[in-house]
Design an enzyme around this catalytic site. Structure first.
Site, PDB file in Angstrom:
ATOM      1  N   HIS A 496       0.837  -1.204   0.000  1.00 44.52           N
ATOM      2  CA  HIS A 496       0.000   0.000   0.000  1.00 44.52           C
ATOM      3  C   HIS A 496       0.873   1.256   0.000  1.00 44.52           C
ATOM      4  O   HIS A 496       0.702   2.151  -0.841  1.00 44.52           O
ATOM      5  CB  HIS A 496      -0.903  -0.023   1.238  1.00 44.52           C
ATOM      6  CG  HIS A 496      -1.739   1.210   1.413  1.00 44.52           C
ATOM      7  ND1 HIS A 496      -3.081   1.249   1.143  1.00 44.52           N
ATOM      8  CD2 HIS A 496      -1.417   2.473   1.828  1.00 44.52           C
ATOM      9  CE1 HIS A 496      -3.550   2.460   1.380  1.00 44.52           C
ATOM     10  NE2 HIS A 496      -2.548   3.219   1.804  1.00 44.52           N
ATOM     11  N   GLU A 497       1.784   1.336   0.948  1.00 44.93           N
ATOM     12  CA  GLU A 497       2.618   2.533   1.045  1.00 44.93           C
ATOM     13  C   GLU A 497       3.518   2.707  -0.175  1.00 44.93           C
ATOM     14  O   GLU A 497       3.789   3.829  -0.610  1.00 44.93           O
ATOM     15  CB  GLU A 497       3.451   2.493   2.326  1.00 44.93           C
ATOM     16  CG  GLU A 497       2.637   2.483   3.598  1.00 44.93           C
ATOM     17  CD  GLU A 497       1.683   3.658   3.708  1.00 44.93           C
ATOM     18  OE1 GLU A 497       1.950   4.713   3.089  1.00 44.93           O
ATOM     19  OE2 GLU A 497       0.657   3.533   4.394  1.00 44.93           O
ATOM     20  N   HIS A 500       1.821   4.640  -2.839  1.00 43.89           N
ATOM     21  CA  HIS A 500       1.976   6.094  -2.725  1.00 43.89           C
ATOM     22  C   HIS A 500       3.308   6.538  -3.330  1.00 43.89           C
ATOM     23  O   HIS A 500       3.377   7.551  -4.038  1.00 43.89           O
ATOM     24  CB  HIS A 500       1.946   6.508  -1.253  1.00 43.89           C
ATOM     25  CG  HIS A 500       0.589   6.544  -0.633  1.00 43.89           C
ATOM     26  ND1 HIS A 500      -0.453   7.282  -1.151  1.00 43.89           N
ATOM     27  CD2 HIS A 500       0.101   5.945   0.494  1.00 43.89           C
ATOM     28  CE1 HIS A 500      -1.521   7.144  -0.374  1.00 43.89           C
ATOM     29  NE2 HIS A 500      -1.212   6.332   0.625  1.00 43.89           N
ATOM     30  N   HIS A 503       3.172   6.572  -7.000  1.00 43.39           N
ATOM     31  CA  HIS A 503       2.402   7.725  -7.478  1.00 43.39           C
ATOM     32  C   HIS A 503       3.323   8.938  -7.621  1.00 43.39           C
ATOM     33  O   HIS A 503       3.287   9.655  -8.629  1.00 43.39           O
ATOM     34  CB  HIS A 503       1.271   8.009  -6.488  1.00 43.39           C
ATOM     35  CG  HIS A 503       0.204   8.914  -7.014  1.00 43.39           C
ATOM     36  ND1 HIS A 503      -0.875   9.303  -6.256  1.00 43.39           N
ATOM     37  CD2 HIS A 503       0.035   9.534  -8.212  1.00 43.39           C
ATOM     38  CE1 HIS A 503      -1.657  10.090  -6.961  1.00 43.39           C
ATOM     39  NE2 HIS A 503      -1.119  10.262  -8.147  1.00 43.39           N
TER      40      HIS A 503
END
Length: 718
Positions: A496-497, A500, A503
């Site tokens: 998940h991290e 980021h 992104h």
């Protein structure tokens, strides 16, 4: 993300993220390393080996003074306002302050001990007041408004038009049109809030670092070897060799609550963890929360909004609190119904064992794991030996290579904030430099708990700046020569991290204020949640889930058990999250009434029919997302909103043939990851998917009932 979350994303500074200034040589003469440009290869990087605590205050003061000079020069420019001499000039202002604040925020989240807390308590209100000096600069705002209202704006590029709109909107939302006395009051509110946020965070940090439960050998029943080893290492690090330590952090308490056979110790750990900030002592956050809520309500009224929730949600995809609540309440009943089924299964098993108990909060994870074994023949303790932190990191790199063509090379010798931090250079398939990725994996005193992403520097083409991002977790350091074994949930969080981080790395925009993760709050979690899906792909599992002793890949039958149990415990996971999201929204819809956090939380959950066996994932007095800053206030719903996007988007990959389909990956890169905030996120999603998102895929992924009509409830979906 944008501020730190989850999870979290953290950006530094506010909207003025410039990279160069004419009078930087003047600052350099001060000799303060924090003020110096980032030098070295890779577009420069922070010189952590030169930074010291005593440098922060003078560096912040000097950098703020410089930015005010730059902004005043823009505001006083005798030439007619234009995009170049006003908007683009603002994009190039504040370079030094952005660098200093980047390091300052890294310190506040990862090295926040000793004298730094005093610096933070003093400087956070000053920084809040500084931001108001810019947004309340009337000559500057008149120039921004003139560019916004000019007919020439239609001749700008779409990205430039978006940037003008962002500046005008942000200044108005920050009070640029208020009367002078209201502006003065707004500044006082913002400064007071900044101080309260710092106090809240410091109290929470003290609660987490100040409580440790030490165990003897007789207390270890049920704990797997990997957890015992981690607890022993934690105790030894604290000067208690021969004992075992359970820290008051999520990464330590949740595994203990899952496996410990000692119900009395589970209850003690559970109560200690969920009472953080609520112990009626010097670290109690209740009065701080009451004041924060009143000040936020007053600020919203000053700015012309019904409530703080209306002010916060307006620029997001949801647009209104009512839309956000509608989506949450569409999911809440089916999630609660699933919890009742889960509890019934656990109670039946406990009764069968003759435990003589009624399932309570400290039993949920323990008996859920027993039910998982019974129903799916899946023991997550048997999965953990295949989940080596370093191998999973390699798996993240590999998946990013398949999807985006990235290559990761570890760098040696770059200065870091802590000796355990490691750094990788990211290059494209063609060998071009993309950015740097820092990884800070281990817990330590002064470091916030949880996991999050920081963006040290945003990508932008205006001056050809590459991104620097970091991921931060809180695993217990291993014994020498031993790998770090993590849980399945921690592995999901890791991916998940990293989503980021991807992104930020994939960003390709011209202007820094529109870069990377600077998107709507309920959109910024979409790429991170989508990236979780690649953990479960056969390619990652077979290559990188390797037994830490035998070196054998995870067995196919164990993988199948994981897949069959995919929706197991989805009721618990959804309800503990949604309860916090709904309470957050209702707290900020309550207006300016004085609120007792405990009573409000209890009354709200009772009215919702909250299952008594579950507590909010983040109880109000420890809700750092909401009370350590503004960014996720009235915005915790964002994870659900983004998760609807995530599952709908992942089905686009599956419909095309698989998770690594190159055509869909390219569309996802081109339409979502690379565009930052250069266009409305709803429009960006339509470009990628060819339509608006639907909730059906989310419900299927959770194992919840899907409405018969594919468009049922569409008004409540993103």
């Amino acid at each position: 993300m944008v501020t730190r979350t989850c999870c979290a994303v953290a950006l530094c500074g506010w909207a003025l993220l410039g990279t160069a200034a004419a009078d930087e040589p003047q600052l350099n003469q001060t000799g303060n390393p924090l003020l110096a440009p980032w030098n070295g290869g890779y577009g420069g990087y922070p010189a952590f080996d030169r930074y010291r605590l005593e440098q922060f205050k003078p560096a912040l003061e000097a950098a703020m003074a410089q930015e005010l000079r730059e902004v005043d020069a823009i505001a006083a420019n005798p030439a007619p306002p234009s995009f170049v001499n006003t908007i683009e000039a603002l994009e190039q202002a504040g370079a030094a302050l952005n660098r200093v604040q980047s390091v300052y925020h890294i310190w506040s989240s990862t090295l926040n001990s000793g004298g730094f807390q005093a610096v933070q308590s003093e400087m956070d209100p000053v920084l809040a007041g500084f931001s108001d000096q810019i947004t309340q600069n009337e000559p500057l705002f008149r120039r921004i408004e003139a560019v916004y209202e000019s007919a020439a704006r239609t001749k700008l590029t779409p990205e430039q038009q978006r940037l003008v709109w962002v500046y005008e909107r942000n200044f108005v939302r920050a009070g640029a049109r208020l009367r002078p006395d209201d502006k003065a009051r707004l500044t006082k509110i913002n400064q007071r809030l900044a101080g309260l946020y710092a106090s809240f965070s410091q109290n929470l940090l003290a609660e987490e670092s100040g409580h440790v439960m030490y165990l003897t050998a007789a207390d270890l029943g049920g704990l797997p070897d990997s957890l015992r080893d981690a607890a022993a290492a934690a105790a030894a690090e604290r000067g208690r060799p021969g004992e075992w330590a359970v820290l008051n952090t999520r990464s330590s308490t949740e595994p203990f609550l899952t496996y410990s056979d000692r119900r009395d110790l589970r209850e003690k750990v559970w109560r200690t963890f969920y009472s953080r900030g609520d112990n009626h002592d010097e670290h109690d956050n209740s009065a701080i929360i009451t004041e924060i809520l009143k000040l936020r309500a007053e600020r919203a009224t000053l700015l012309g909004y019904a409530t703080h929730a209306h002010w916060r949600v307006e620029p997001e995809m949801a647009k209104t609190p009512e839309n956000a609540l509608a989506l949450m309440m569409q999911v809440w009943p089916v999630a609660v119904a699933r919890v009742h089924e889960e509890v019934a299964d656990m109670q039946a098993l406990a009764d069968q064992e003759g435990a003589g108990i009624k399932i309570a909060g400290w039993d949920y994870r323990y008996y859920a794991e027993k039910v998982r074994k019974a129903k799916y023949e899946l023991d997550m303790a048997a999965v953990k030996p295949y989940l080596q932190l370093d191998k999973l990191r390699e798996g993240m790199f590999w998946a990013a290579g398949q999807l985006y063509g990235y290559h990761f090379t570890e760098l040696q010798g770059l200065p870091v904030a802590d000796p355990h931090v490691r750094v990788w250079e990211v290059r494209s398939g063609g060998g071009q430099h993309v950015g740097l990725w820092y990884f800070d994996p281990y817990a330590r005193t002064g470091k916030d708990s949880g996991a999050w992403m920081n963006e040290y520097r945003s990508q932008q083409q205006l001056e050809n700046v590459s991104p620097i991002v970091s991921n931060n977790t809180n695993f217990v350091p291993p014994r020498p020569g031993e790998p770090v074994l993590i849980s399945w949930d921690d592995a999901v969080t890791l991916f998940h991290e990293f989503g980021h981080a991807l992104h930020g790395l994939n960003s390709k925009v011209w202007y820094p204020s529109l870069a990377g993760t600077s998107v709507a709050r309920d959109f910024v979690e979409f790429p991170s949640q989508l990236n979780e899906n690649w953990l479960e792909t056969p390619e990652v599992l077979s290559r990188f889930c390797i037994h830490y002793r035998s070196g054998e890949p995870i067995p196919a039958d164990l993988v199948q058990k994981i897949k069959r149990a995919h929706t197991f415990n989805s009721g618990f996971q959804t309800v503990e999250y949604l309860a916090g999201a709904i309470v957050d929204m209702k707290l900020h819809l309550a207006g300016g009434a004085a609120i007792d956090p405990d009573r409000f939380e209890s009354d709200t959950l009772s009215s919702l029919g909250m299952p008594q066996e579950i507590v909010m994932r983040h109880r109000t007095t420890q809700f750092g997302h909401v009370f350590s800053g503004d960014q996720y206030s009235a915005g915790y719903y964002s994870y659900l909103w983004s998760e609807v996007l995530d599952h709908d988007a992942f089905e686009a990959f599956l419909e095309a043939g698989g998770p690594y389909d190159p055509r869909v990956a390219k569309r996802y890169h081109d339409d979502i990851l690379s565009v930052g905030n250069t266009l409305d996120p709803a429009e960006a999603y339509r470009h990628f998917r060819g339509r608006d998102p639907r909730i059906d895929a989310y419900l299927r992924a959770k194992g919840f009932p899907v409405p018969a009509s594919p468009t049922a409830g569409a008004s409540a979906t993103p």
